[in-house]
Scaffold this motif. Structure first.
Motif, short mmCIF file in Angstrom:
data_model
loop_
_atom_site.label_atom_id
_atom_site.label_comp_id
_atom_site.label_asym_id
_atom_site.label_seq_id
_atom_site.Cartn_x
_atom_site.Cartn_y
_atom_site.Cartn_z
N ILE A 30 -60.99 -48.83 14.78
CA ILE A 30 -61.22 -47.64 15.60
C ILE A 30 -61.69 -46.48 14.72
N ALA A 31 -61.05 -46.31 13.56
CA ALA A 31 -61.44 -45.22 12.65
C ALA A 31 -62.86 -45.43 12.14
N ALA A 32 -63.25 -46.68 11.93
CA ALA A 32 -64.59 -46.97 11.42
C ALA A 32 -65.65 -46.88 12.52
N PHE A 33 -65.21 -46.96 13.75
CA PHE A 33 -66.16 -46.83 14.85
C PHE A 33 -66.83 -45.46 14.74
N PRO A 34 -68.09 -45.41 14.98
CA PRO A 34 -68.80 -44.14 14.78
C PRO A 34 -68.48 -43.11 15.86
N ILE A 35 -67.19 -42.84 16.02
CA ILE A 35 -66.75 -41.88 17.04
C ILE A 35 -67.37 -40.51 16.78
N THR A 36 -67.31 -40.07 15.54
CA THR A 36 -67.85 -38.75 15.21
C THR A 36 -69.34 -38.68 15.55
N SER A 37 -70.06 -39.73 15.21
CA SER A 37 -71.50 -39.75 15.50
C SER A 37 -71.75 -39.72 17.00
N MET A 38 -71.00 -40.51 17.74
CA MET A 38 -71.20 -40.56 19.19
C MET A 38 -70.87 -39.22 19.84
N ILE A 39 -69.77 -38.60 19.40
CA ILE A 39 -69.41 -37.29 19.94
C ILE A 39 -70.48 -36.27 19.58
N SER A 40 -70.95 -36.32 18.34
CA SER A 40 -71.99 -35.39 17.90
C SER A 40 -73.26 -35.55 18.72
N ILE A 41 -73.64 -36.79 18.98
CA ILE A 41 -74.83 -37.05 19.79
C ILE A 41 -74.65 -36.48 21.20
N ALA A 42 -73.47 -36.69 21.76
CA ALA A 42 -73.20 -36.16 23.10
C ALA A 42 -73.33 -34.64 23.12
#
Length: 108
Positions: A30-42
């Motif tokens: 989960i931590a490695a999932f590009p959560i930050t990138s996806m949130i940033s894109i949104a």
């Protein structure tokens, strides 16, 4: 809007650390999932940034993966060698910073 971004980030971090108590592998994924990138894109899309700007951002994210991987490897090696956590993280961060500066200098 800034407060919403901070709350969302805090929720992600709290979720990962809570899951890590029971399942470190799942928490790592989960931590490695590009959560930050996806949130940033949104947020970029919400702010009406065009596809070129978002694409350029994603290319930069791809380049940012390299220093991050090197940082994680350096931190793990430090921990495996018996170094204290803070020292291992410090070395990992230093390696990350060095790679990041080099990438900025060569204008990747």
């Amino acid at each position: 809007m800034f407060v919403i971004k901070v709350i969302l980030s805090a929720i992600v971090i709290a979720t990962v650390t809570t899951i890590a108590k029971k399942n470190t592998l799942l928490a790592g994924f989960i931590a490695a999932f590009p959560i930050t990138s996806m949130i940033s894109i949104a947020w970029m899309a919400y702010n009406k940034q065009n596809n070129t700007e978002i694409s350029n951002f994603l290319i930069s994210v791809l380049w940012g993966i390299i220093p991050t991987v090197v940082m994680l490897v350096a931190t793990v090696i430090g921990l495996k060698k018996g170094m204290p956590l803070i020292a291992s993280i410090g070395i990992g961060f230093s390696v990350w910073l060095a790679f990041t500066i080099v990438f900025q200098k060569i204008n990747v």
